[in-house]
Design a protein around this motif. Structure first.
Motif, PDB file in Angstrom:
ATOM      1  N   VAL A 177       0.841  -1.201   0.000  1.00 30.06           N
ATOM      2  CA  VAL A 177       0.000   0.000   0.000  1.00 30.06           C
ATOM      3  C   VAL A 177       0.872   1.245   0.000  1.00 30.06           C
ATOM      4  O   VAL A 177       0.583   2.230  -0.681  1.00 30.06           O
ATOM      5  CB  VAL A 177      -0.944  -0.006   1.224  1.00 30.06           C
ATOM      6  CG1 VAL A 177      -1.635   1.352   1.388  1.00 30.06           C
ATOM      7  CG2 VAL A 177      -1.985  -1.110   1.082  1.00 30.06           C
ATOM      8  N   GLN A 178       1.982   1.209   0.740  1.00 24.88           N
ATOM      9  CA  GLN A 178       2.887   2.366   0.808  1.00 24.88           C
ATOM     10  C   GLN A 178       3.519   2.654  -0.554  1.00 24.88           C
ATOM     11  O   GLN A 178       3.672   3.813  -0.942  1.00 24.88           O
ATOM     12  CB  GLN A 178       3.979   2.116   1.862  1.00 24.88           C
ATOM     13  CG  GLN A 178       3.498   2.112   3.302  1.00 24.88           C
ATOM     14  CD  GLN A 178       2.759   0.824   3.674  1.00 24.88           C
ATOM     15  OE1 GLN A 178       2.894  -0.199   2.979  1.00 24.88           O
ATOM     16  NE2 GLN A 178       1.975   0.878   4.731  1.00 24.88           N
ATOM     17  N   GLU A 179       3.882   1.602  -1.280  1.00 27.07           N
ATOM     18  CA  GLU A 179       4.477   1.787  -2.608  1.00 27.07           C
ATOM     19  C   GLU A 179       3.457   2.355  -3.596  1.00 27.07           C
ATOM     20  O   GLU A 179       3.771   3.236  -4.404  1.00 27.07           O
ATOM     21  CB  GLU A 179       5.039   0.460  -3.108  1.00 27.07           C
ATOM     22  CG  GLU A 179       6.307   0.032  -2.374  1.00 27.07           C
ATOM     23  CD  GLU A 179       6.731  -1.384  -2.726  1.00 27.07           C
ATOM     24  OE1 GLU A 179       7.935  -1.672  -2.632  1.00 27.07           O
ATOM     25  OE2 GLU A 179       5.843  -2.212  -3.092  1.00 27.07           O
ATOM     26  N   GLN A 237       1.741  18.681  -6.025  1.00 25.92           N
ATOM     27  CA  GLN A 237       1.940  19.845  -5.155  1.00 25.92           C
ATOM     28  C   GLN A 237       1.106  19.742  -3.890  1.00 25.92           C
ATOM     29  O   GLN A 237       1.531  20.164  -2.824  1.00 25.92           O
ATOM     30  CB  GLN A 237       1.590  21.146  -5.893  1.00 25.92           C
ATOM     31  CG  GLN A 237       1.742  22.395  -5.020  1.00 25.92           C
ATOM     32  CD  GLN A 237       1.754  23.667  -5.804  1.00 25.92           C
ATOM     33  OE1 GLN A 237       2.295  23.719  -6.903  1.00 25.92           O
ATOM     34  NE2 GLN A 237       1.164  24.712  -5.257  1.00 25.92           N
ATOM     35  N   GLU A 238      -0.093  19.160  -4.027  1.00 22.53           N
ATOM     36  CA  GLU A 238      -0.988  19.105  -2.870  1.00 22.53           C
ATOM     37  C   GLU A 238      -1.986  17.977  -3.057  1.00 22.53           C
ATOM     38  O   GLU A 238      -2.339  17.610  -4.176  1.00 22.53           O
ATOM     39  CB  GLU A 238      -1.730  20.441  -2.709  1.00 22.53           C
ATOM     40  CG  GLU A 238      -2.552  20.554  -1.452  1.00 22.53           C
ATOM     41  CD  GLU A 238      -3.234  21.902  -1.298  1.00 22.53           C
ATOM     42  OE1 GLU A 238      -3.955  22.089  -0.301  1.00 22.53           O
ATOM     43  OE2 GLU A 238      -3.070  22.759  -2.188  1.00 22.53           O
ATOM     44  N   THR A 239      -2.435  17.434  -1.928  1.00 26.80           N
ATOM     45  CA  THR A 239      -3.487  16.420  -1.921  1.00 26.80           C
ATOM     46  C   THR A 239      -4.511  16.795  -0.868  1.00 26.80           C
ATOM     47  O   THR A 239      -4.153  17.130   0.261  1.00 26.80           O
ATOM     48  CB  THR A 239      -2.921  15.022  -1.601  1.00 26.80           C
ATOM     49  OG1 THR A 239      -1.915  14.691  -2.567  1.00 26.80           O
ATOM     50  CG2 THR A 239      -4.011  13.976  -1.635  1.00 26.80           C
ATOM     51  N   LEU A 240      -5.778  16.759  -1.220  1.00 24.11           N
ATOM     52  CA  LEU A 240      -6.864  16.966  -0.269  1.00 24.11           C
ATOM     53  C   LEU A 240      -7.526  15.626   0.011  1.00 24.11           C
ATOM     54  O   LEU A 240      -7.815  14.869  -0.907  1.00 24.11           O
ATOM     55  CB  LEU A 240      -7.905  17.944  -0.831  1.00 24.11           C
ATOM     56  CG  LEU A 240      -7.436  19.359  -1.173  1.00 24.11           C
ATOM     57  CD1 LEU A 240      -8.583  20.159  -1.778  1.00 24.11           C
ATOM     58  CD2 LEU A 240      -6.885  20.061   0.052  1.00 24.11           C
ATOM     59  N   GLY A 241      -7.758  15.327   1.285  1.00 21.23           N
ATOM     60  CA  GLY A 241      -8.449  14.086   1.644  1.00 21.23           C
ATOM     61  C   GLY A 241      -7.541  12.883   1.703  1.00 21.23           C
ATOM     62  O   GLY A 241      -7.970  11.773   1.370  1.00 21.23           O
ATOM     63  N   GLU A 242      -6.297  13.079   2.141  1.00 22.78           N
ATOM     64  CA  GLU A 242      -5.357  11.952   2.198  1.00 22.78           C
ATOM     65  C   GLU A 242      -5.848  10.861   3.145  1.00 22.78           C
ATOM     66  O   GLU A 242      -5.603   9.670   2.921  1.00 22.78           O
ATOM     67  CB  GLU A 242      -3.973  12.457   2.625  1.00 22.78           C
ATOM     68  CG  GLU A 242      -2.879  11.423   2.466  1.00 22.78           C
ATOM     69  CD  GLU A 242      -1.486  12.015   2.657  1.00 22.78           C
ATOM     70  OE1 GLU A 242      -0.540  11.217   2.852  1.00 22.78           O
ATOM     71  OE2 GLU A 242      -1.337  13.255   2.605  1.00 22.78           O
ATOM     72  N   ASP A 243      -6.557  11.265   4.206  1.00 19.20           N
ATOM     73  CA  ASP A 243      -7.078  10.266   5.151  1.00 19.20           C
ATOM     74  C   ASP A 243      -8.088   9.350   4.475  1.00 19.20           C
ATOM     75  O   ASP A 243      -8.133   8.140   4.745  1.00 19.20           O
ATOM     76  CB  ASP A 243      -7.707  10.965   6.357  1.00 19.20           C
ATOM     77  CG  ASP A 243      -8.792  11.970   5.967  1.00 19.20           C
ATOM     78  OD1 ASP A 243      -8.755  12.461   4.819  1.00 19.20           O
ATOM     79  OD2 ASP A 243      -9.657  12.276   6.814  1.00 19.20           O
ATOM     80  N   ARG A 244      -8.896   9.902   3.564  1.00 18.28           N
ATOM     81  CA  ARG A 244      -9.879   9.079   2.847  1.00 18.28           C
ATOM     82  C   ARG A 244      -9.177   8.119   1.887  1.00 18.28           C
ATOM     83  O   ARG A 244      -9.615   6.980   1.692  1.00 18.28           O
ATOM     84  CB  ARG A 244     -10.868   9.984   2.097  1.00 18.28           C
ATOM     85  CG  ARG A 244     -11.696  10.861   3.017  1.00 18.28           C
ATOM     86  CD  ARG A 244     -12.841  11.553   2.285  1.00 18.28           C
ATOM     87  NE  ARG A 244     -12.397  12.598   1.381  1.00 18.28           N
ATOM     88  CZ  ARG A 244     -12.127  13.843   1.750  1.00 18.28           C
ATOM     89  NH1 ARG A 244     -12.212  14.185   3.031  1.00 18.28           N
ATOM     90  NH2 ARG A 244     -11.766  14.746   0.871  1.00 18.28           N
ATOM     91  N   ILE A 245      -8.100   8.599   1.277  1.00 18.31           N
ATOM     92  CA  ILE A 245      -7.318   7.731   0.389  1.00 18.31           C
ATOM     93  C   ILE A 245      -6.753   6.554   1.169  1.00 18.31           C
ATOM     94  O   ILE A 245      -6.822   5.396   0.736  1.00 18.31           O
ATOM     95  CB  ILE A 245      -6.191   8.544  -0.269  1.00 18.31           C
ATOM     96  CG1 ILE A 245      -6.775   9.601  -1.215  1.00 18.31           C
ATOM     97  CG2 ILE A 245      -5.229   7.625  -1.023  1.00 18.31           C
ATOM     98  CD1 ILE A 245      -5.774  10.605  -1.722  1.00 18.31           C
ATOM     99  N   ASP A 246      -6.193   6.847   2.339  1.00 21.00           N
ATOM    100  CA  ASP A 246      -5.618   5.780   3.173  1.00 21.00           C
ATOM    101  C   ASP A 246      -6.672   4.745   3.547  1.00 21.00           C
ATOM    102  O   ASP A 246      -6.396   3.534   3.549  1.00 21.00           O
ATOM    103  CB  ASP A 246      -5.008   6.384   4.448  1.00 21.00           C
ATOM    104  CG  ASP A 246      -3.754   7.203   4.160  1.00 21.00           C
ATOM    105  OD1 ASP A 246      -3.122   6.972   3.109  1.00 21.00           O
ATOM    106  OD2 ASP A 246      -3.412   8.073   4.981  1.00 21.00           O
TER     107      ASP A 246
END
Length: 544
Positions: free
Chosen positions: A21-23, A33-42
C-alpha cells in the motif's frame, strides 16, 4: 525511506498486485503539489485500489504540456488505480460559446485521438483506461435535476470564488461560468470515483466539491493536484514567430527551432520550463528505465549521465550543465515522445479530422471591401483585439469623480488618445505619469462621467482582496508596439468590437494573469516583439 527512493526502487514492470500500500501511495503522490483528503485515500487503500478521474475541456489544441498530466495518469495506473478520462465537451460548450457545437464535436474527437496517442507513446495500456464524453451522462434527467438542486444551495459569491482560477471573473458574469464549477463537482458523483486529479489552479473547484457534494447526499471525494509547470517557451523567450508553442504534430526540425528559443537561463532552476519538463515527464515516463544522457564533446567535458532528476538539477544549478547541452538532450527525448504521435496522425482520415477541427483563421477582407469588415470571422479569438503599447504622457484626476483618472496616452498615432481609468485607489498619480501600459484600442468610445474614453488600460484585477495593477510591457517597448497572443499573431483586429454582441466580454473571459505573473489568454502568452507582457504585483487574477 523517502517517497522518491520508494518509487525509484520499483521496476516499470512491477504489477500493482506485487506492491505494498505504501508503494502504491508513493507512486500516486510523487511530484504532486498538494493532496486533499489523504485520510480518505488511506482508508480506501486498506481494502481496494482507488478510482480516479481526470477531465479536460475540449477547446484549445493539445500541446506538449499535456504530457505532464499524462505522466501522472501513468503513475496512477501503475499504482493499480482505475482511471477515467473525461472529455468535457459540454463544459467546453458552456465556456463562453467560443466554438459552435459542430466544431466542438470534431475537437472532442481530435482530443480523444491525441490523448490516446500520447498515452501509447509513454507506454500506457489503453485497455486499463476508461474514456467518457461529458454528454454521455451530463444531459440525463438525473444529472440535470442535480444541477438545479445544486443551484438552490450555492450562492453567486461561492460560484464565482470556485471558478476564479479557471473562469474569467467579470462584473456581470455569464450564468454558464457560474455553473461550470458545479458541473465539475457533480462529475465526481456521476463517474463514481474516489478522487479527482487536476492542476493546483483547480483547487477552489475541488474545495467547492468537498463542501457541496455532501449537502446533496453524496460522498466527499479526495483530490490530487499537480503543480503549475512552466512551459518550455518561458517568460523571457522571444516569441514573435507564428505557432510558437510546440504542438504534438510539430516536425523534428520545428521542435529544434522552437527549443532554441525556450527560456533556459544558466543556473536557474526556479522558472525553467526545459528543466521542469525533465522532472515531470522525461524522468518519470520517457526514459523507460534508461539513464538520462547529456551528450557533449570530450573537449567540453564529455557526456554526463544521470540516474535521477535531482542530480541533473543540482548540476544545472551549479552550471555544470550548459543550457544548450540540456536543450539538445531534451530535444532527443521529446522527439522520442512525439514520433509515435506523428505516426499515429499520418492516417488520411486523421489528417482530415485535424483540418476540420482546427481550420486556419479567416483571412482579412480585401482592401476594397466594406469598411469595418476586416475581421470576417465570428469566432471568439484574441486576434480580434487591437492591443497596443501606450505611454501616459499626461494624467489628471477626473473633474467629476474621485475614483477616475483622465489620461492622454501616446499610442504611436498622430495625437494621444484620451482614456479614462478607475485607478485612483490603486496607482498614485506620480506613478501613472510616463508609465508604459497596454491599451485595448478598438472598444467603442464611451463617456465616463462626461469625458469620452477611447480605449481601456488593461490591468490585472481581483475583487477579494481588491487589487488592481496595469499590465507591464517588456523593456524596450515603444508606443504603438502591437500586443498579441502567441498563436494568433496573423489575425486582423476588428475595427470596433461590437458592444451588442459583447465580443470583448466573451473573449476576455480567458484573459488572466498566471500564478507566475504572466499575462495569458487561455494558456497562450501575451507578447510584443520585445517579449512577454507581465503583471508581477497581481498574480493569479483576471485581466480587465
Amino acid at each position: 525511506m523517502s517517497v522518491e527512493q520508494m518509487v525509484q526502487d520499483l521496476s516499470l514492470d512491477t504489477p500493482p498486485s506485487s506492491m505494498s500500500v505504501q508503494e502504491k501511495k508513493a507512486l500516486m503522490m510523487r511530484n504532486l503539489q498538494e493532496t486533499l483528503g489523504e485520510d480518505r485515500i488511506d482508508e480506501i487503500l486498506k481494502t481496494r485500489d482507488l478510482k480516479v478521474y481526470w477531465g479536460t475541456a475540449t477547446t484549445g489544441k493539445p500541446h506538449i504540456a499535456y504530457f505532464v498530466p499524462m505522466s501522472k495518469i501513468s503513475d496512477l495506473l501503475r499504482a493499480g488505480c482505475e482511471v477515467t478520462i473525461l472529455f468535457a465537451d459540454l463544459h467546453a460548450y458552456l465556456d463562453n460559446l467560443k466554438a459552435p457545437w459542430e466544431l466542438l464535436k470534431l475537437r472532442t474527437e481530435y482530443y480523444e485521438h491525441s490523448i490516446k496517442a500520447m498515452l501509447m507513446s509513454i507506454g500506457v495500456p489503453l485497455e486499463k483506461l476508461k474514456f467518457v464524453r461529458g454528454t454521455d451522462f451530463q444531459l440525463s434527467q438525473e444529472y440535470t435535476l442535480d444541477v438545479y438542486r445544486l443551484s438552490s444551495l450555492v450562492t453567486e459569491h461561492d460560484a464565482r470564488k470556485a471558478g476564479a482560477e479557471v473562469v474569467k471573473q467579470v462584473s456581470h458574469p455569464l450564468l454558464s461560468g457560474l455553473l461550470y464549477p458545479g458541473l465539475q463537482a457533480l462529475d465526481e458523483e456521476y463517474l463514481k470515483v474516489d478522487a479527482q486529479f487536476g492542476g493546483v489552479d483547480q483547487r477552489k473547484i475541488f474545495t467547492y466539491a468537498e463542501q457541496y457534494l455532501p449537502k446533496l447526499g453524496y460522498a466527499k471525494r479526495a483530490h490530487f493536484m499537480n503543480p503549475m509547470v512552466p512551459g518550455l517557451t518561458g517568460a523571457k523567450m522571444s516569441s514573435s514567430e507564428e505557432d510558437s508553442k510546440i504542438d504534438l504534430l510539430d516536425t523534428a526540425a520545428s521542435v529544434k527551432k522552437k527549443l532554441k528559443k525556450a527560456f533556459c537561463e544558466p543556473g536557474n532552476i526556479q522558472d525553467n520550463g526545459v528543466l521542469s519538463f525533465c522532472k515531470y515527464v522525461i524522468f518519470p515516463v520517457a526514459l523507460k528505465g534508461e539513464d538520462f544522457i547529456v551528450e557533449r564533446p570530450e573537449d567540453h567535458g564529455g557526456n554526463s549521465i544521470y540516474k535521477d532528476f535531482e542530480s541533473l538539477e543540482a548540476d544545472f544549478a551549479a552550471e555544470k550543465v550548459h543550457p544548450g547541452d540540456l536543450k539538445t538532450a531534451v530535444e532527443k527525448y521529446l522527439n522520442r515522445l512525439l514520433e509515435p504521435v506523428r505516426q499515429y496522425f499520418e492516417k488520411p482520415e486523421l489528417k482530415k479530422l485535424v483540418a476540420k477541427a482546427y481550420p486556419p483563421p479567416a483571412k482579412a477582407a480585401p482592401s476594397g471591401g466594406k469598411k469595418g469588415a476586416a475581421a470576417v470571422t465570428d469566432e471568439l479569438i484574441p486576434s480580434r483585439l487591437n492591443m497596443k503599447v501606450g505611454k501616459i504622457v499626461e494624467v489628471s484626476k477626473h473633474p467629476d469623480s474621485d475614483k477616475l483618472y483622465v489620461e492622454k496616452i501616446d499610442l504611436g498615432e498622430p495625437s494621444p488618445r484620451t482614456i479614462v481609468s478607475g485607478l485612483v485607489d490603486f496607482v498614485p498619480l506620480e506613478a501613472m505619469q510616463d508609465r508604459m501600459v497596454v491599451v485595448l484600442c478598438n472598444l467603442k468610445p464611451a463617456k465616463m462621467r462626461g469625458v469620452e474614453s477611447a480605449g481601456m488600460v488593461l490591468c490585472g484585477s481581483r475583487d477579494d482582496p481588491k487589487e488592481v495593477e496595469p499590465l507591464s510591457v517588456p523593456e524596450g517597448s515603444q508606443p504603438g508596439d502591437r500586443v498579441f497572443v502567441e498563436g494568433y499573431e496573423l489575425g486582423t483586429p476588428d475595427e470596433v468590437l461590437n458592444p451588442k454582441k459583447k465580443v470583448w466580454e466573451k473573449i476576455s473571459v480567458d484573459l488572466k494573469v498566471s500564478g507566475d505573473g504572466l499575462a495569458v489568454w487561455q494558456s497562450n502568452q501575451l507578447m510584443t516583439e520585445k517579449g512577454q507582457v507581465t503583471c508581477p504585483g497581481v498574480k493569479g487574477a483576471p485581466i480587465r
